[in-house]
Design an enzyme around this catalytic site. Structure first.
Site, PDB file in Angstrom:
ATOM      1  N   CYS A 103      -4.326   9.368 -13.327  1.00  0.00           N
ATOM      2  CA  CYS A 103      -4.745   7.971 -13.532  1.00  0.00           C
ATOM      3  C   CYS A 103      -3.950   7.338 -14.679  1.00  0.00           C
ATOM      4  CB  CYS A 103      -6.236   7.907 -13.844  1.00  0.00           C
ATOM      5  SG  CYS A 103      -7.292   8.633 -12.566  1.00  0.00           S
ATOM      6  N   CYS A 160      -8.390  11.447 -16.551  1.00  0.00           N
ATOM      7  CA  CYS A 160      -7.519  11.926 -15.464  1.00  0.00           C
ATOM      8  C   CYS A 160      -6.049  11.646 -15.763  1.00  0.00           C
ATOM      9  CB  CYS A 160      -7.945  11.257 -14.149  1.00  0.00           C
ATOM     10  SG  CYS A 160      -6.699  11.251 -12.856  1.00  0.00           S
ATOM     11  N   CYS A 209      11.525  21.996  14.211  1.00  0.00           N
ATOM     12  CA  CYS A 209      12.417  21.818  15.369  1.00  0.00           C
ATOM     13  C   CYS A 209      11.611  21.716  16.674  1.00  0.00           C
ATOM     14  CB  CYS A 209      13.393  22.986  15.421  1.00  0.00           C
ATOM     15  SG  CYS A 209      14.151  23.277  17.019  1.00  0.00           S
TER      16      CYS A 209
END
Length: 514
Positions: free
Chosen positions: A302, A299, A423
């Site tokens: 990782c 990974c 908003c």
């Protein structure tokens, strides 16, 4: 004579059927067009038009209902037209050289003929097409993917896992993901092969309404494949993305391909404690505070976190903090990964007094990890993501640099709300503005529009928008414009539009006097 009477009765019945269908279109978003000038005018002002040409009322009747329902969904995003080639629109069909045997669906884009509609004649298929008429066929509509169970939202996923007793594999994907596109044919082929004893499903988690699924299942990359039994997550599939390996896994999920283990961390001088199935429970119960990183050697995220994690562990040890930082290779310790619902890499989890406490998803550098270990606190849950206003089905027309001039120029009265999604005042005004648009929907001279200034900042600068929300009134786009400073309730908006003729006269008069 008898045959003539029968033919006359049949013709009358067909005409009645057409009249009934047309009456069913009243109050919907389908426009009935019969004149070539009106048709060309619509093509000049609308950029996304789907037209149903009818030449056999009886055969077209089922599609007309589907067409009407789809039009209600795509309102504001596209235009749906009906042309009767039998009676009123005969000349129009002849001039366009559209002579279908029963009916024909044709799409026009930016004033030009685009293509014959060639997808399923269902509401969802037509809606998908109108949202992206030049895009690829959605995966759920591809014939080759018929044996993949396509899920649309969290509810459909939950329902599948709850009712299905066969093993279930779910592919979490995004349409833009290149790896997903390459995997789809193999995944669909595998689904066809295992359909008698297992289910292979798929869900597009790129949709805003599916953001909660990504959080729940820790989906940090695409595609992510999770394997369930009786609704319980058992494994994250990390094998090869081809049909053979997928089928092999579904036949025997216990025979998982194990990738080489990363041994770089397992040095005697490492400050990180490496755990496995044999020592995990004992270690966790002996420590009051433990941070565990579940990782996969292959990974990339990782590998990026690894030096930061090691650095933080060394500092925690140096400062003699109450706590230990540990790591587990989830591709080897699959039972541990399954037990603690590890569905993506890396997964950082905090254990307190021998029990799992919570996930720590935001700590991705040494400083944050150290700060956490000094004072462990549960991270705040991310606020739920709302679908963009433009994706909601309302009477408000969402304006962009591409369509604002065309949309406003053809309406005598236009009231536009310039807003930002974050908003608070905009959020309060939004339902009132939407309700006003609904009430004014039958007034063909009026348009209530909205511009998302976070997406179209240039457009908002052009109209001198300095705060949110800002409301501006337009009269045929450029003949007269003014700020709207009245109240922000439905009745305020409706009252203003109903009195707009007088307002326009006063505005033009005041400009003439200047």
């Amino acid at each position: 004579m008898y045959l003539l009477k029968l033919s006359h009765i049949f013709l009358v019945l067909c005409q009645l059927l057409l009249i009934t269908c047309k009456q069913n279109f009243k109050g919907t978003s389908v426009e009935d067009v019969n004149d070539i000038k009106d048709f060309k005018k619509i093509l000049r002002t609308k950029t996304n038009v789907l037209t149903l040409f009818i030449n056999n009322q009886k055969r077209a009747a089922p599609l007309m209902k589907v067409f009407r329902d789809a039009a209600d969904v795509v309102r504001g995003q596209g235009t749906m037209l009906l042309v009767d080639c039998v009676r009123d629109g005969r000349k129009l069909c002849k001039k366009l050289k559209v002579l279908p045997e029963s009916y024909s669906l044709r799409h026009y884009k930016d004033g030009e003929f685009n293509k014959e509609y060639d997808r399923k004649e269902t509401v969802q298929s037509i809606v998908n097409f109108m949202k992206d008429p030049t895009g690829d066929l959605p995966w759920e509509e591809e014939p080759s993917a018929a044996n993949v169970t396509h899920l649309s939202d969290p509810q459909s996923l939950e329902k599948l896992l709850k009712k299905e007793h066969r093993p279930v594999m779910v592919m979490f994907y995004a349409p833009w993901c290149g790896f997903c596109k390459r995997m789809k044919p193999d995944y669909a082929a595998a689904a066809s092969e295992v359909k008698d004893f297992a289910v292979m499903a798929a869900i597009d988690v790129n949709r805003p309404e599916n953001a909660a699924i990504r959080v729940k299942h820790n989906i940090t990359g695409f595609p992510t494949l999770l394997y369930f039994e009786e609704g319980i997550l058992k494994h994250t599939y990390d094998g090869d993305n081809n049909k053979e390996k997928l089928v092999e896994f579904m036949k025997d999920p216990r025979k998982r391909s194990v990738k080489p283990r990363d041994t770089e961390w397992e040095e005697d001088n490492s400050a990180v404690k490496f755990l496995n199935s044999s020592n995990f429970d004992e270690f966790i119960t002996q420590q009051p505070s433990v941070l565990v990183m579940f990782y996969a050697p292959w990974c990339g995220h990782c590998r990026k976190l690894k030096p930061e994690y090691e650095k933080a562990a060394a500092k925690v040890k140096e400062l003699k903090l109450t706590g230990v930082m540990a790591a587990v290779d989830a591709t080897v310790e699959t039972d541990l990964a399954s037990k603690y619902q590890v569905t993506g890499y890396p997964s950082v989890k905090y254990f307190k007094n021998g029990e799992f406490a919570y996930d720590v998803p935001g700590a991705r550098d040494a400083d944050r990890l150290i700060d956490f270990m000094k004072n462990p606190k549960k991270p705040r849950s991310p606020p739920p993501q709302e679908a963009p206003w433009s994706e909601e089905t309302t009477e408000v027309v969402h304006l962009t640099t591409d369509n604002i001039k065309a949309e406003l120029r053809k309406k005598r009265h236009g009231l536009v709300m310039f807003y930002a999604p974050w908003c608070g005042h905009c959020k309060n005004a939004k339902p009132e503005f939407t309700a006003a648009a609904e009430e004014l929907r039958d007034n063909t001279r009026v348009i209530l529009g909205a511009v998302d200034c976070s997406e179209h900042s240039t457009l908002c600068k052009l109209f001198d928008v300095k705060g949110y929300p800002t409301f501006k009134y337009f009269h045929y786009y450029n003949k007269a414009t003014s700020d709207f400073n009245n109240g922000r309730t439905k009745s305020d908006f409706v009252k203003f539009i109903n009195n707009a003729d007088m307002a326009v006269k006063k505005l033009i008069q005041s400009k003439d006097e200047l």
